[in-house]
Design an enzyme around this catalytic site. Sequence first.
Site, PDB file in Angstrom:
ATOM      1  N   ASP A  60      -7.364  17.597   3.051  1.00 45.98           N
ATOM      2  CA  ASP A  60      -7.002  17.066   1.748  1.00 45.98           C
ATOM      3  C   ASP A  60      -5.503  16.761   1.784  1.00 45.98           C
ATOM      4  O   ASP A  60      -4.707  17.598   2.192  1.00 45.98           O
ATOM      5  CB  ASP A  60      -7.313  18.126   0.688  1.00 45.98           C
ATOM      6  CG  ASP A  60      -7.078  17.613  -0.695  1.00 45.98           C
ATOM      7  OD1 ASP A  60      -8.019  17.068  -1.276  1.00 45.98           O
ATOM      8  OD2 ASP A  60      -5.940  17.731  -1.193  1.00 45.98           O
ATOM      9  N   ILE A  61      -5.139  15.562   1.397  1.00 49.22           N
ATOM     10  CA  ILE A  61      -3.719  15.207   1.383  1.00 49.22           C
ATOM     11  C   ILE A  61      -3.124  15.671   0.051  1.00 49.22           C
ATOM     12  O   ILE A  61      -3.611  15.264  -1.012  1.00 49.22           O
ATOM     13  CB  ILE A  61      -3.543  13.677   1.552  1.00 49.22           C
ATOM     14  CG1 ILE A  61      -4.110  13.211   2.895  1.00 49.22           C
ATOM     15  CG2 ILE A  61      -2.082  13.270   1.412  1.00 49.22           C
ATOM     16  CD1 ILE A  61      -3.444  13.798   4.118  1.00 49.22           C
ATOM     17  N   HIS A 142       3.426  -2.032   3.435  1.00 49.01           N
ATOM     18  CA  HIS A 142       4.757  -2.650   3.332  1.00 49.01           C
ATOM     19  C   HIS A 142       5.674  -1.754   2.510  1.00 49.01           C
ATOM     20  O   HIS A 142       5.262  -1.172   1.509  1.00 49.01           O
ATOM     21  CB  HIS A 142       4.694  -4.089   2.815  1.00 49.01           C
ATOM     22  CG  HIS A 142       4.487  -4.286   1.344  1.00 49.01           C
ATOM     23  ND1 HIS A 142       5.518  -4.290   0.431  1.00 49.01           N
ATOM     24  CD2 HIS A 142       3.361  -4.532   0.629  1.00 49.01           C
ATOM     25  CE1 HIS A 142       5.052  -4.533  -0.779  1.00 49.01           C
ATOM     26  NE2 HIS A 142       3.740  -4.671  -0.691  1.00 49.01           N
ATOM     27  N   GLU A 188       7.340  -8.074   3.263  1.00 50.67           N
ATOM     28  CA  GLU A 188       5.981  -8.530   2.910  1.00 50.67           C
ATOM     29  C   GLU A 188       6.051  -9.470   1.714  1.00 50.67           C
ATOM     30  O   GLU A 188       5.335 -10.472   1.648  1.00 50.67           O
ATOM     31  CB  GLU A 188       5.085  -7.321   2.566  1.00 50.67           C
ATOM     32  CG  GLU A 188       3.621  -7.681   2.296  1.00 50.67           C
ATOM     33  CD  GLU A 188       3.286  -7.986   0.848  1.00 50.67           C
ATOM     34  OE1 GLU A 188       2.143  -8.397   0.584  1.00 50.67           O
ATOM     35  OE2 GLU A 188       4.168  -7.850  -0.043  1.00 50.67           O
ATOM     36  N   GLU A 189       6.932  -9.114   0.784  1.00 46.28           N
ATOM     37  CA  GLU A 189       7.012  -9.879  -0.462  1.00 46.28           C
ATOM     38  C   GLU A 189       7.570 -11.289  -0.234  1.00 46.28           C
ATOM     39  O   GLU A 189       7.498 -12.124  -1.119  1.00 46.28           O
ATOM     40  CB  GLU A 189       7.873  -9.123  -1.491  1.00 46.28           C
ATOM     41  CG  GLU A 189       7.319  -7.737  -1.873  1.00 46.28           C
ATOM     42  CD  GLU A 189       6.055  -7.809  -2.720  1.00 46.28           C
ATOM     43  OE1 GLU A 189       5.557  -8.912  -2.978  1.00 46.28           O
ATOM     44  OE2 GLU A 189       5.558  -6.727  -3.131  1.00 46.28           O
ATOM     45  N   ASP A 217      -1.837  -1.345   0.376  1.00 45.68           N
ATOM     46  CA  ASP A 217      -0.860  -2.040  -0.459  1.00 45.68           C
ATOM     47  C   ASP A 217      -1.342  -1.932  -1.900  1.00 45.68           C
ATOM     48  O   ASP A 217      -2.351  -2.535  -2.257  1.00 45.68           O
ATOM     49  CB  ASP A 217      -0.764  -3.501  -0.005  1.00 45.68           C
ATOM     50  CG  ASP A 217       0.300  -4.288  -0.761  1.00 45.68           C
ATOM     51  OD1 ASP A 217       0.984  -3.704  -1.627  1.00 45.68           O
ATOM     52  OD2 ASP A 217       0.439  -5.493  -0.467  1.00 45.68           O
ATOM     53  N   HIS A 304       5.198  -6.369 -10.000  1.00 41.75           N
ATOM     54  CA  HIS A 304       6.411  -7.172  -9.709  1.00 41.75           C
ATOM     55  C   HIS A 304       7.422  -7.160 -10.864  1.00 41.75           C
ATOM     56  O   HIS A 304       8.187  -8.110 -11.015  1.00 41.75           O
ATOM     57  CB  HIS A 304       6.036  -8.596  -9.309  1.00 41.75           C
ATOM     58  CG  HIS A 304       5.498  -8.667  -7.897  1.00 41.75           C
ATOM     59  ND1 HIS A 304       5.204  -9.842  -7.245  1.00 41.75           N
ATOM     60  CD2 HIS A 304       5.232  -7.694  -7.001  1.00 41.75           C
ATOM     61  CE1 HIS A 304       4.771  -9.583  -6.018  1.00 41.75           C
ATOM     62  NE2 HIS A 304       4.767  -8.275  -5.854  1.00 41.75           N
ATOM     63  N   ASP A 319      -4.334  10.044  -5.565  1.00 40.04           N
ATOM     64  CA  ASP A 319      -4.910  11.216  -4.889  1.00 40.04           C
ATOM     65  C   ASP A 319      -6.153  10.821  -4.077  1.00 40.04           C
ATOM     66  O   ASP A 319      -6.257  11.114  -2.879  1.00 40.04           O
ATOM     67  CB  ASP A 319      -5.265  12.257  -5.961  1.00 40.04           C
ATOM     68  CG  ASP A 319      -5.611  13.605  -5.358  1.00 40.04           C
ATOM     69  OD1 ASP A 319      -5.319  13.832  -4.163  1.00 40.04           O
ATOM     70  OD2 ASP A 319      -6.184  14.439  -6.083  1.00 40.04           O
ATOM     71  N   ASP A 323      -6.397  10.605   0.133  1.00 39.29           N
ATOM     72  CA  ASP A 323      -7.419  11.334   0.890  1.00 39.29           C
ATOM     73  C   ASP A 323      -8.291  10.379   1.705  1.00 39.29           C
ATOM     74  O   ASP A 323      -8.711  10.697   2.825  1.00 39.29           O
ATOM     75  CB  ASP A 323      -8.298  12.162  -0.059  1.00 39.29           C
ATOM     76  CG  ASP A 323      -7.520  13.323  -0.692  1.00 39.29           C
ATOM     77  OD1 ASP A 323      -6.462  13.706  -0.148  1.00 39.29           O
ATOM     78  OD2 ASP A 323      -7.979  13.833  -1.731  1.00 39.29           O
TER      79      ASP A 323
HETATM   80  N1  TRP Z   1       0.471  -7.953  -1.584  1.00 41.68           N
HETATM   81  C1  TRP Z   1       0.679  -8.335  -2.958  1.00 41.68           C
HETATM   82  C2  TRP Z   1       2.109  -7.964  -3.289  1.00 41.68           C
HETATM   83  O1  TRP Z   1       2.660  -7.132  -2.666  1.00 41.68           O
HETATM   84  C3  TRP Z   1      -0.259  -7.648  -3.900  1.00 41.68           C
HETATM   85  C4  TRP Z   1      -1.658  -8.050  -3.719  1.00 41.68           C
HETATM   86  C5  TRP Z   1      -2.264  -9.078  -4.367  1.00 41.68           C
HETATM   87  C6  TRP Z   1      -2.603  -7.481  -2.847  1.00 41.68           C
HETATM   88  N2  TRP Z   1      -3.545  -9.177  -3.930  1.00 41.68           N
HETATM   89  C7  TRP Z   1      -3.776  -8.217  -3.018  1.00 41.68           C
HETATM   90  C8  TRP Z   1      -2.580  -6.438  -1.959  1.00 41.68           C
HETATM   91  C9  TRP Z   1      -4.934  -7.924  -2.300  1.00 41.68           C
HETATM   92  C10 TRP Z   1      -3.739  -6.124  -1.247  1.00 41.68           C
HETATM   93  C11 TRP Z   1      -4.893  -6.858  -1.409  1.00 41.68           C
HETATM   94  O2  TRP Z   1       2.672  -8.532  -4.181  1.00 41.68           O
HETATM   95 ZN    ZN Z   2       2.599  -5.340  -2.207  1.00 45.76          ZN
END
Ligand code: TRP
Ligand code: ZN
Length: 457
Positions: A60-61, A142, A188-189, A217, A304, A319, A323
């Site tokens: 369990d984390i 990310h 990533e953004e 993510d 965002h 949670d 896990d």
């Molecule tokens: N990756 C996007 C972000 O960071 C968020 C996101 C939108 C997303 N659709 C997704 C992440 C589907 C995982 C799967 O802004």
């Molecule tokens: Zn994201």
Amino acid sequence: MTLSPSPVGRSRISGRSGRVAAVAAVAVAGLLAGTASASAGTTAAPASAGATAQALAAPDIPLANVKAHLTQFSSIAAANGGNRAHGRPGYKASIDYVKAKLDAAGFATSLQTFTTSGATGYNLIADWPGGDPNKIVMAGAHLDSVSSGAGINDNGSGSAAVLESALAVSRAQLKPDKHLRFGWWGAEELGLVGSKAYVNSLPSTERAKFAGYLNFDMIGSPNPGYFVYDDDPAIEKTFKDYFAGLGVPTEIETEGDGRSDHASFKNVGIPVGGLFTGASRTKTAAQAQKWGGTAGQAFDRCYHSSCDNTANISDTALDRNSDAVAHALWTLSAGGTTPPPTGDDYENTTPLAIPDAGAAVTSPITVSGRTGNAPATLKVSVNIKHTWRGDVVIDLLAPDGTAYRLKNSSSGDSADNIIETYTVNASSEPANGTWRLRAQDVARQDTGSLTSWKLTF
Ligand code: TRP
Ligand code: ZN
Ligand code: CA
């Protein structure tokens, strides 16, 4: 019905209803080799001498540990102009924080740099020593935020869960059969920049060693859904089984496939999967019914925005998902004694228009994780909607480009549609790689489109 060919024109009105769909989009259905027998959630005896195919139950984390990382990310943002964005000091401070934890826990860490938007970006890679170096299971998230806020759900949540799962691997001194690797991606953004830089830096011999990449993510959205990526079937099943064990229903992730770092891996043929609790899309009444929370409201109203802070988290979602991360790592890194079963299907369901009396079009299927050559009885199932199927010529193209003719044109065959399974002796072709179905409409007037096609090994 087969009509005699008439020398002029056609005896039926040709439909012009062929779907017009963009070519692109690779449907990868690679199977994670040798995970089918991993035992989900059972408590096995501790690994004794000799190879064991049994996965030990994942720990369990502790939610408190995951949240402590989020508090640190929040403090880092507060001390650095309110964000942890690419090119800003809060990003590098976040990397330094994660790296120090992993170094202290016995990981081999390395920073990879890249340049984008005029600033240096960083990926952090952490290897857990041991396991089969030719079978890598990687989890990643990310670490950058957008510049408008601290990015605690997006994506402190995934970053913290992957970090705490890695620390749990160390606490357990796990001896997985496969090699475990962890990654935190920059920028990533700005368009998956860091993860693309990472996969581009891997020679194809290294890419071929990946049994799977797991992406996390946004996994603590305050009005959460429980979404599982619909990619590699074995990875998907591992997550679904976990949530089924909790009695929590899941749905397939559809809020923009390809919008996170798993796309970088998928694009080079690595099997992928992951979890997601929703971003700006609205939770429906049906979803609120099964998951609780508020219908008619976004999964993450602070997506965002500056309010993506430590209050913007569902503890329950964070949670459960943390896990699930650990469960998948334990399960997928174990075993490997079972060869990939025969009868595996790889399917591309992206519709593809076949232009009337036009150029040939191709639809890809990427196969990975298999060993040896394709079978002498490779099955190629084709589903083409067409108003005069005699117009269509079909070939299977092996990864090296070798063409296998499946069907010739025949002007008199006016029947609708090609729904057929062909058998190809592909035993001289390596199984792994990108196979293509090539279809060409060679006669004017009637048209159609590829609905889906499938390879069965
Ligand atoms: N990756 C996007 C972000 O960071 C968020 C996101 C939108 C997303 N659709 C997704 C992440 C589907 C995982 C799967 O802004
Ligand atoms: Zn994201
Ligand atoms: Ca035609």
